[in-house]
Design a protein around this motif. Structure first.
Motif, PDB file in Angstrom:
ATOM      1  N   LEU B  69       0.809  -1.219   0.000  1.00 53.65           N
ATOM      2  CA  LEU B  69       0.000   0.000   0.000  1.00 53.65           C
ATOM      3  C   LEU B  69       0.847   1.276   0.000  1.00 53.65           C
ATOM      4  O   LEU B  69       0.446   2.290  -0.553  1.00 53.65           O
ATOM      5  N   GLU B  70       2.031   1.220   0.618  1.00 54.76           N
ATOM      6  CA  GLU B  70       2.835   2.446   0.769  1.00 54.76           C
ATOM      7  C   GLU B  70       3.844   2.653  -0.343  1.00 54.76           C
ATOM      8  O   GLU B  70       4.489   3.695  -0.395  1.00 54.76           O
ATOM      9  N   ASN B  71       4.091   1.630  -1.162  1.00 55.54           N
ATOM     10  CA  ASN B  71       5.310   1.713  -1.977  1.00 55.54           C
ATOM     11  C   ASN B  71       5.074   1.735  -3.480  1.00 55.54           C
ATOM     12  O   ASN B  71       5.954   1.355  -4.242  1.00 55.54           O
ATOM     13  N   THR B  72       3.916   2.221  -3.911  1.00 59.76           N
ATOM     14  CA  THR B  72       3.638   2.244  -5.349  1.00 59.76           C
ATOM     15  C   THR B  72       4.727   3.020  -6.102  1.00 59.76           C
ATOM     16  O   THR B  72       5.265   2.539  -7.101  1.00 59.76           O
ATOM     17  N   ALA B  73       5.045   4.202  -5.604  1.00 59.98           N
ATOM     18  CA  ALA B  73       6.014   5.042  -6.312  1.00 59.98           C
ATOM     19  C   ALA B  73       7.411   4.430  -6.270  1.00 59.98           C
ATOM     20  O   ALA B  73       8.128   4.437  -7.275  1.00 59.98           O
ATOM     21  N   ALA B  74       7.788   3.886  -5.117  1.00 57.78           N
ATOM     22  CA  ALA B  74       9.118   3.278  -5.004  1.00 57.78           C
ATOM     23  C   ALA B  74       9.210   2.044  -5.898  1.00 57.78           C
ATOM     24  O   ALA B  74      10.234   1.815  -6.557  1.00 57.78           O
ATOM     25  N   SER B  75       8.144   1.265  -5.937  1.00 60.73           N
ATOM     26  CA  SER B  75       8.141   0.076  -6.790  1.00 60.73           C
ATOM     27  C   SER B  75       8.326   0.483  -8.241  1.00 60.73           C
ATOM     28  O   SER B  75       9.129  -0.105  -8.973  1.00 60.73           O
ATOM     29  N   ALA B  76       7.570   1.506  -8.646  1.00 63.06           N
ATOM     30  CA  ALA B  76       7.667   1.980 -10.027  1.00 63.06           C
ATOM     31  C   ALA B  76       9.076   2.488 -10.314  1.00 63.06           C
ATOM     32  O   ALA B  76       9.634   2.239 -11.395  1.00 63.06           O
ATOM     33  N   ALA B  77       9.666   3.175  -9.338  1.00 62.90           N
ATOM     34  CA  ALA B  77      11.023   3.693  -9.534  1.00 62.90           C
ATOM     35  C   ALA B  77      12.012   2.552  -9.738  1.00 62.90           C
ATOM     36  O   ALA B  77      12.938   2.647 -10.556  1.00 62.90           O
ATOM     37  N   GLY B  78      11.817   1.465  -8.997  1.00 62.99           N
ATOM     38  CA  GLY B  78      12.685   0.299  -9.165  1.00 62.99           C
ATOM     39  C   GLY B  78      12.537  -0.310 -10.540  1.00 62.99           C
ATOM     40  O   GLY B  78      13.528  -0.634 -11.206  1.00 62.99           O
ATOM     41  N   VAL B  79      11.310  -0.436 -10.983  1.00 66.21           N
ATOM     42  CA  VAL B  79      11.059  -1.011 -12.309  1.00 66.21           C
ATOM     43  C   VAL B  79      11.710  -0.129 -13.387  1.00 66.21           C
ATOM     44  O   VAL B  79      12.389  -0.615 -14.287  1.00 66.21           O
ATOM     45  N   ARG B  80      11.516   1.191 -13.239  1.00 64.17           N
ATOM     46  CA  ARG B  80      12.107   2.125 -14.212  1.00 64.17           C
ATOM     47  C   ARG B  80      13.631   1.942 -14.272  1.00 64.17           C
ATOM     48  O   ARG B  80      14.230   1.854 -15.340  1.00 64.17           O
TER      49      ARG B  80
END
Ligand SMILES: Cc1ncc(C[n+]2csc(CCOP(=O)(O)OP(=O)(O)O)c2C)c(N)n1
Ligand code: SF4
Ligand SMILES: [Mg+2]
Lengths: 399, 289
Positions: B69-80
């Motif tokens: 729930l808290e890490n959508t942006a961080a997850s996306a940053a990792g994928v990027r």
């Protein structure tokens, strides 16, 4: 040709990460891990390491970034300690459940409260059921070696579980030691290129990963993880023999030190095991039949090996560097007790908390206590606590 | 790999398990249609996870994963970063999260991502409460709204999420609405080509949580625009542009009276919200240029 380098523990972890073809690093500073984050970002900035560095705002995001990055089919790295690991707890379980074989150095430091900057094992012990392999290092060379082993074991298709390589804050993280570092090519040959083995993100072959699972399948997925841990014992052994033939150093999940004829065995983990071996040698000179078991691999816990190493001993003293509150002893004690049974005298010793040194004198006290013990005891002995512990900063007025 | 048995129309399957009249479904379909299949989507828990699917069935033909729930942006940053490391700069990384996952528990990782300037398209569908867990109040719930944790009406204002995003000096940010899908599509396409983080804040009607008949989603959402409760505007190259200027805002009550969630508001409460709404609208107009 392999070369000797002077490295501290953090430096050895960095050396291994930088040689393992890691493509994304996301890390957040915390004492005593900070030099790992700094050094990796520095190497990436200077292009001596070909990777992306993500300057995250927390450990929660650090592990989340590494998770996302590794799902694209590359090796990703982070590293942490103490409350940083506690903050990652939620994502630790996500990484293992998604079967992402990530390798993470954990620099062991006590958990608040009270605040302590110094070493004990409470941080990684609190993660012992999060589905990660856990290796504990005796010295700086072992940090480098076990990092390489961790990639090899974690990524094996029969295992596919993440791995924590745990080492004692300051005692190892900041201790300069001589480390034999192999050539890049030798490391590459041992670790191998990263192979995507389970799920990965590819727009050309789309799959949606980690959706909601009904009660129909959840248990089976956990069962599969259990099988991964089960397989890890053999995979570790195979990887260790390959490691030994390539690099000449022997690594074992459990190391029995002068245990063959030992009547008393001391069990420990991490940097204290060096002191235990020294103590064993001193005692042996005086004719005492004492040995030590160094637990390198805490997850999976090699119970059969523990039983085999200790079967002839009459007394076992288990040293835990975390408090094991509210139960009969620390986690290492519980594992050892269930592995060996209680037909011998076995006792638990709690000590080395919040950075207190596990000195030869502490180990001697433990040794003397186990020698004089009449029966197995389920009450741990706080072996290095001060004489009147309840008088320090009154906790309860009426005790 | 799962085998995709049929080539259904589009990338989102027909008949997903959202409530009837769900505004989120409209928004999700529109965003995915505008982006196409060269996309990786990250979805946290919340109603959007209905598109993730259940068990071995997913509702989308888009690569992606459900994060926490808290890490959508961080997850996306990792994928990027993972894609960039492999030389893939063409795939769009889409973070698609609710208001709770964005404005509240995920605000920290969102702020980190925007401050670093990671090239992520972040879409927040704002249904103004934690709907999936049973309509609890969020930081994005409006003043006066009844939710299961603000049973007497929310006593504080809606968090101004878009202003928070803009404060990070990102290249592109915009307010969108489920009531204006062509505008949403246009903004998604702009956001996709941004040179850094792009943030879309989409007003997303929810018949279940807002308590109005399922057939009225677009009408309710449109009334939000007419009354100034929601303003369509863009932030681009450091400038704010109000996309749809309303000559004279309709009284806020025209929007409130359509929904059960505002039914316990007193006259005095409505006046407070009216004032806040009018002030915010004039402030936005004044900040244009
Ligand atoms: C750490 C954590 N806390 C709580 C939850 C429970 N939870 C799941 S979805 C959700 C609300 C999400 O709200 P929002 O992002 O607005 O999405 P919506 O349900 O409205 O679509 C909560 C609180 C969770 N998944 N993780
Ligand atoms: S609760 Fe609201 S947002 Fe969630 S599926 Fe139903 S209508 Fe859509
Ligand atoms: Mg919501």
């Amino acid at each position: 040709m392999a070369q000797y380098k002077m490295l501290d523990g953090n430096g050895a972890a960095v050396q291994a990460v930088s040689m393992a073809d890691v493509k994304v690093v996301a890390a957040y500073p915390i004492t005593p891990q900070s030099p790992i984050a700094e050094k990796l970002s520095d190497m990436i900035a200077r292009k001596t390491m070909d990777a992306q560095f993500i300057r995250v705002e927390s450990e929660h995001s650090a592990l989340s970034c590494a998770l996302g990055a590794q799902l694209t089919g590359i090796r990703a790295a982070t590293a942490t300690a103490s409350v940083g690991l506690a903050l990652m707890h939620e994502i630790c379980n996500a990484v293992s459940g998604m079967r992402i074989p990530m390798v993470m150095p954990v620099v062991n430091r006590a958990l608040a409260s009270p605040w302590s900057l110094w070493c004990d094992h409470q941080d990684s012990m609190a993660e012992r059921d999060s589905g990660w392999l856990q290796f504990y290092c005796e010295n700086v060379q072992e940090i480098f070696d076990l990092m390489l082993m961790a990639y090899k074991v974690a990524e094996h298709e029969k295992v596919l579980l993440p791995a924590m390589v745990c080492f004692d804050g300051f005692f190892l993280s900041h201790s300069m030691q001589k480390v034999l570092v192999p050539e890049q090519e030798e490391v590459r040959e041992f670790v191998g290129p990263y192979q995507k083995k389970n799920f990965w993100l590819d727009p050309a072959d789309p799959v949606f990963i980690n959706d909601l699972i009904s009660l129909e399948e959840f248990t089976e997925m956990k069962y599969q993880m259990m099988k991964g841990f089960e397989a890890a014992e053999k995979v570790f052994a195979d990887a260790a023999s390959e490691f030994e033939s390539r690099f000449g150093r022997k690594l074992q999940m459990l190391e029995g030190y002068r245990t063959e004829d030992a009547e008393t065995i001391l069990v420990g983990m991490g940097s204290m095991t060096g002191t235990m071996k020294h103590f064993v040698n001193e005692q042996r000179k005086q004719g005492s039949k004492v040995g030590a078991v160094k637990v390198t691999c805490f997850r999976p816990f090699p119970a059969k090996q523990m039983k085999a190493l200790t079967q002839n001993a009459g007394r076992i003293a288990v040293f835990d560097r975390s408090a094991g509150l509210g139960t009969m002893g620390g986690p290492l004690f519980h594992e050892t007790l269930s592995a060996v049974g209680s037909h011998m005298i076995i006792k638990n010793y709690i000590g080395g908390l919040g950075g207190r040194d596990v000195s030869p004198a502490t180990i001697r006290r433990m040794y003397e206590d186990i020698l004089s013990a009449k029966t197995t005891s389920n009450v741990p002995v706080w072996i290095d606590a001060k004489e009147h512990p309840m008088e320090i900063r009154e906790v309860l007025r009426y005790v | 790999m799962y085998k995709i048995e049929t080539e259904a129309k589009g990338l989102v399957s027909h008949g997903v398990n959202a409530c009837a009249g769900c505004g989120l479904e409209l928004v999700f379909r529109t965003v995915i249609r505008a982006l196409g299949e060269d996309t990786i989507v990250i979805i946290p828990p919340g109603c959007a996870a209905l598109f993730s699917g259940i068990d071995n069935v997913t509702n989308i033909k888009i690569a992606g994963y459900q994060c926490n729930l808290e890490n959508t942006a961080a997850s996306a940053a990792g994928v990027r970063a993972g894609l960039d490391a492999q030389g893939n700069t063409h795939t769009t990384v889409l973070a698609f999260a609710g208001d709770g996952a964005t404005a509240d528990i995920g605000l920290q990782s969102l702020s980190g991502m925007m401050e670093r300037g990671d090239r992520i398209l972040y879409v927040c569908y704002d249904n103004e409460a934690y709907m999936n867990t049973g309509i609890q109040g969020s930081g994005a719930s409006p003043y006066g709204a009844g939710t299961t944790t603000t049973p007497a009406g929310k006593p504080t204002y809606k968090k101004d999420l878009l202003k928070i995003a803009i404060a990070h000096h990102i290249p592109y940010a915009a307010a969108c609405s489920a009531a204006n899908l062509p505008d949403l599509e246009k903004k998604v396409k702009k956001a996709k080509d941004a040179k850094g983080p792009a943030f879309l804040h989409v007003h997303t009607p929810c018949p279940t949580g807002w308590a109005y008949p399922p057939g009225k989603s677009v009408e309710v959402c449109r009334m939000a625009i007419e009354t100034g409760a929601w303003v369509l505007y863009e932030y681009e190259n450091g400038r704010i542009t109000v996309n749809r200027k309303i000559k004279e805002l309709r009284p806020i009550n025209d929007y409130l009276c359509l929904q059960g969630r505002f039914k316990h508001m007193t006259k005095a409460d409505m006046e407070i919200l009216q004032n806040e709404t009018s002030c915010r609208y004039s402030e936005l107009l004044a900040s244009e240029g």
